[in-house]
Design a protein around this motif. Structure first.
Motif, PDB file in Angstrom:
ATOM      1  N   PRO A  80       0.834  -1.212   0.000  1.00 47.68           N
ATOM      2  CA  PRO A  80       0.000   0.000   0.000  1.00 47.68           C
ATOM      3  C   PRO A  80       0.864   1.255   0.000  1.00 47.68           C
ATOM      4  N   LEU A  81       0.319   2.328  -0.519  1.00 42.39           N
ATOM      5  CA  LEU A  81       1.050   3.593  -0.561  1.00 42.39           C
ATOM      6  C   LEU A  81       1.292   4.121   0.853  1.00 42.39           C
ATOM      7  N   PRO A  82       2.358   4.896   1.036  1.00 38.77           N
ATOM      8  CA  PRO A  82       2.612   5.495   2.353  1.00 38.77           C
ATOM      9  C   PRO A  82       1.451   6.381   2.789  1.00 38.77           C
ATOM     10  N   ASP A  83       1.253   6.477   4.099  1.00 38.29           N
ATOM     11  CA  ASP A  83       0.184   7.323   4.635  1.00 38.29           C
ATOM     12  C   ASP A  83       0.409   8.785   4.277  1.00 38.29           C
ATOM     13  N   ILE A  84      -0.697   9.475   4.021  1.00 36.91           N
ATOM     14  CA  ILE A  84      -0.672  10.932   3.819  1.00 36.91           C
ATOM     15  C   ILE A  84      -1.432  11.552   4.974  1.00 36.91           C
ATOM     16  N   ASP A  88      -0.697  17.799   6.088  1.00 40.05           N
ATOM     17  CA  ASP A  88       0.157  18.012   4.915  1.00 40.05           C
ATOM     18  C   ASP A  88      -0.675  18.357   3.687  1.00 40.05           C
ATOM     19  N   LEU A  89      -1.840  17.738   3.558  1.00 41.66           N
ATOM     20  CA  LEU A  89      -2.704  18.022   2.415  1.00 41.66           C
ATOM     21  C   LEU A  89      -3.258  19.440   2.490  1.00 41.66           C
ATOM     22  N   LEU A  90      -3.558  19.895   3.707  1.00 33.41           N
ATOM     23  CA  LEU A  90      -4.153  21.226   3.880  1.00 33.41           C
ATOM     24  C   LEU A  90      -3.114  22.341   3.872  1.00 33.41           C
ATOM     25  N   ASP A  91      -1.838  21.986   4.007  1.00 35.20           N
ATOM     26  CA  ASP A  91      -0.768  22.977   4.086  1.00 35.20           C
ATOM     27  C   ASP A  91      -0.346  23.421   2.692  1.00 35.20           C
ATOM     28  N   LEU A  92      -1.248  24.105   2.017  1.00 39.55           N
ATOM     29  CA  LEU A  92      -1.010  24.569   0.659  1.00 39.55           C
ATOM     30  C   LEU A  92      -1.278  26.073   0.583  1.00 39.55           C
ATOM     31  N   PRO A  93      -0.765  26.749  -0.444  1.00 41.68           N
ATOM     32  CA  PRO A  93      -1.003  28.191  -0.563  1.00 41.68           C
ATOM     33  C   PRO A  93      -2.495  28.523  -0.589  1.00 41.68           C
ATOM     34  N   GLU A  94      -2.833  29.673  -0.069  1.00 42.00           N
ATOM     35  CA  GLU A  94      -4.241  30.116  -0.018  1.00 42.00           C
ATOM     36  C   GLU A  94      -4.851  30.209  -1.409  1.00 42.00           C
ATOM     37  N   GLY A 126      -7.745  16.157  -3.218  1.00 44.08           N
ATOM     38  CA  GLY A 126      -7.596  14.824  -2.659  1.00 44.08           C
ATOM     39  C   GLY A 126      -8.913  14.346  -2.090  1.00 44.08           C
ATOM     40  N   ILE A 127      -8.922  13.117  -1.588  1.00 43.73           N
ATOM     41  CA  ILE A 127     -10.104  12.591  -0.921  1.00 43.73           C
ATOM     42  C   ILE A 127      -9.748  12.224   0.520  1.00 43.73           C
ATOM     43  N   ILE A 128     -10.749  12.300   1.383  1.00 49.78           N
ATOM     44  CA  ILE A 128     -10.563  12.006   2.805  1.00 49.78           C
ATOM     45  C   ILE A 128     -11.627  10.993   3.218  1.00 49.78           C
ATOM     46  N   THR A 129     -11.199   9.933   3.866  1.00 50.56           N
ATOM     47  CA  THR A 129     -12.130   8.914   4.351  1.00 50.56           C
ATOM     48  C   THR A 129     -11.795   8.578   5.801  1.00 50.56           C
ATOM     49  N   ALA A 142      -8.366  -0.385  -7.547  1.00 49.74           N
ATOM     50  CA  ALA A 142      -7.378   0.197  -8.460  1.00 49.74           C
ATOM     51  C   ALA A 142      -7.869   0.167  -9.900  1.00 49.74           C
ATOM     52  N   ARG A 143      -8.538  -0.924 -10.281  1.00 49.53           N
ATOM     53  CA  ARG A 143      -9.036  -1.011 -11.654  1.00 49.53           C
ATOM     54  C   ARG A 143     -10.147   0.010 -11.892  1.00 49.53           C
ATOM     55  N   ALA A 144     -11.044   0.183 -10.909  1.00 51.12           N
ATOM     56  CA  ALA A 144     -12.108   1.181 -11.051  1.00 51.12           C
ATOM     57  C   ALA A 144     -11.527   2.587 -11.112  1.00 51.12           C
ATOM     58  N   ALA A 145     -10.414   2.803 -10.409  1.00 50.35           N
ATOM     59  CA  ALA A 145      -9.773   4.125 -10.405  1.00 50.35           C
ATOM     60  C   ALA A 145      -9.022   4.396 -11.693  1.00 50.35           C
ATOM     61  N   SER A 146      -8.695   3.350 -12.462  1.00 48.75           N
ATOM     62  CA  SER A 146      -8.047   3.485 -13.763  1.00 48.75           C
ATOM     63  C   SER A 146      -6.781   4.336 -13.703  1.00 48.75           C
ATOM     64  N   GLY A 147      -5.959   4.098 -12.684  1.00 49.90           N
ATOM     65  CA  GLY A 147      -4.701   4.820 -12.540  1.00 49.90           C
ATOM     66  C   GLY A 147      -4.743   5.960 -11.546  1.00 49.90           C
ATOM     67  N   ALA A 148      -5.943   6.432 -11.193  1.00 46.81           N
ATOM     68  CA  ALA A 148      -6.067   7.604 -10.325  1.00 46.81           C
ATOM     69  C   ALA A 148      -5.624   7.326  -8.890  1.00 46.81           C
ATOM     70  N   LEU A 149      -5.625   6.064  -8.470  1.00 49.87           N
ATOM     71  CA  LEU A 149      -5.163   5.729  -7.126  1.00 49.87           C
ATOM     72  C   LEU A 149      -3.728   6.183  -6.909  1.00 49.87           C
ATOM     73  N   GLU A 150      -2.945   6.233  -7.984  1.00 46.23           N
ATOM     74  CA  GLU A 150      -1.532   6.588  -7.875  1.00 46.23           C
ATOM     75  C   GLU A 150      -1.288   8.091  -7.892  1.00 46.23           C
ATOM     76  N   VAL A 151      -2.276   8.885  -8.268  1.00 44.25           N
ATOM     77  CA  VAL A 151      -2.028  10.326  -8.445  1.00 44.25           C
ATOM     78  C   VAL A 151      -2.902  11.227  -7.569  1.00 44.25           C
ATOM     79  N   VAL A 152      -3.992  10.698  -7.020  1.00 47.34           N
ATOM     80  CA  VAL A 152      -4.865  11.517  -6.172  1.00 47.34           C
ATOM     81  C   VAL A 152      -4.540  11.224  -4.706  1.00 47.34           C
ATOM     82  N   PRO A 153      -4.131  12.224  -3.922  1.00 43.75           N
ATOM     83  CA  PRO A 153      -3.865  11.986  -2.497  1.00 43.75           C
ATOM     84  C   PRO A 153      -5.100  11.459  -1.780  1.00 43.75           C
ATOM     85  N   TRP A 154      -4.893  10.413  -0.976  1.00 45.90           N
ATOM     86  CA  TRP A 154      -5.982   9.797  -0.226  1.00 45.90           C
ATOM     87  C   TRP A 154      -5.585   9.795   1.244  1.00 45.90           C
TER      88      TRP A 154
END
Length: 249
Positions: A80-84, A88-94, A126-129, A142-154
């Motif tokens: 599994p991908l490392p935890d996010i 960190d997700l919210l620490d972005l420019p205004e 990103g998405i938050i669950t 992963a198949r339903a995401a069609s590659g997006a699992l690797e690029v969208v922060p979760w």
């Protein structure tokens, strides 16, 4: 009893299908444990020599996926991908006003995968669950995401209400989508940062989750149908948020 080599471990999911596999192979954050593939399917990829590869025919590959899923000639086992972290997700420019998606106990992997795909398509932040009420990474997701699992922060959080408080503190307007609201989504979208909150199939948003939203809104669908699938609702909501952002440019 020892686990059969033909069954994936929950901690080591197997991905299949060209889009999911290619995205995983191209993601430097993704650790690939091993690969099973036909020679033809693997030919386009430059595989690191440290990754164990087993060449198989198409029929044999069916043993490594559930119910003979459409593997397209290649199956990979991954970590599994490392935890996010939410902070960190919210620490972005205004000025970064990409929408957030918050999922309240959406547990179906096909729905979460489809939502990730829409999040990538409409450039969501990103998405938050909630960690205990969301599916793990899996081949079906992963198949339903069609590659997006690797690029969208979760981001997986322990307490969704507390996470919504942090999201508000970061300057987001939290809009909960529910059919019993009088206001429509377009009426509630503002010019600032937006967090779209969606509930599970059937149950919808829990009462405590609604209480942690700034406003509730509905999608103005026809009376011919009662509701949309949560992944379809997410796609429509993300499109509306993207259109709102584009109109401000």
């Amino acid at each position: 009893m020892a686990r059969s080599r033909n069954k994936a471990s929950p901690s080591h999911p197997r991905f299949w299908g060209r889009h999911a596999v290619e995205a995983a192979l191209n993601n430097p954050e993704r650790h690939i444990r091993r690969i099973w593939a036909t020679r033809e399917a693997l030919a386009p990829y430059d595989i690191d020599k440290s990754i164990p590869v087993t060449f198989s025919d198409v029929t044999d590959l069916g043993r490594f996926v559930p119910n003979d899923a459409p593997h397209q000639g290649i199956v990979i086992e991954v970590d599994p991908l490392p935890d996010i972290w939410l902070a960190d997700l919210l620490d972005l420019p205004e000025t970064d006003k990409r929408p957030l998606l918050v999922l309240d106990q959406v547990t179906d992997p096909h729905n979460v995968g489809a939502i990730l795909r829409s999040a990538a398509a409409f450039d969501a932040l990103g998405i938050i669950t909630q960690d205990r009420h969301a599916p793990p990474e899996s081949g079906a997701l992963a198949r339903a995401a069609s590659g997006a699992l690797e690029v969208v922060p979760w981001v997986r959080v322990t307490n969704l209400a507390r996470a919504l408080d942090e999201i508000a503190e970061a300057g987001y307007w939290r809009i909960g989508l529910t059919g019993h609201s009088e206001a429509t989504l377009s009426q509630t979208l503002g010019s600032g940062k937006t967090a779209l909150v969606l509930g599970a199939e059937g149950e919808g948003l829990r009462q405590n989750t609604e209480a942690h939203c700034d406003e509730l809104a509905k999608l103005p669908i026809s009376s011919k149908i009662e509701s949309l699938n949560v992944s379809n609702a997410a796609a429509v909501a993300l499109y509306a948020a993207a259109e709102k952002l584009n109109s401000q440019d």
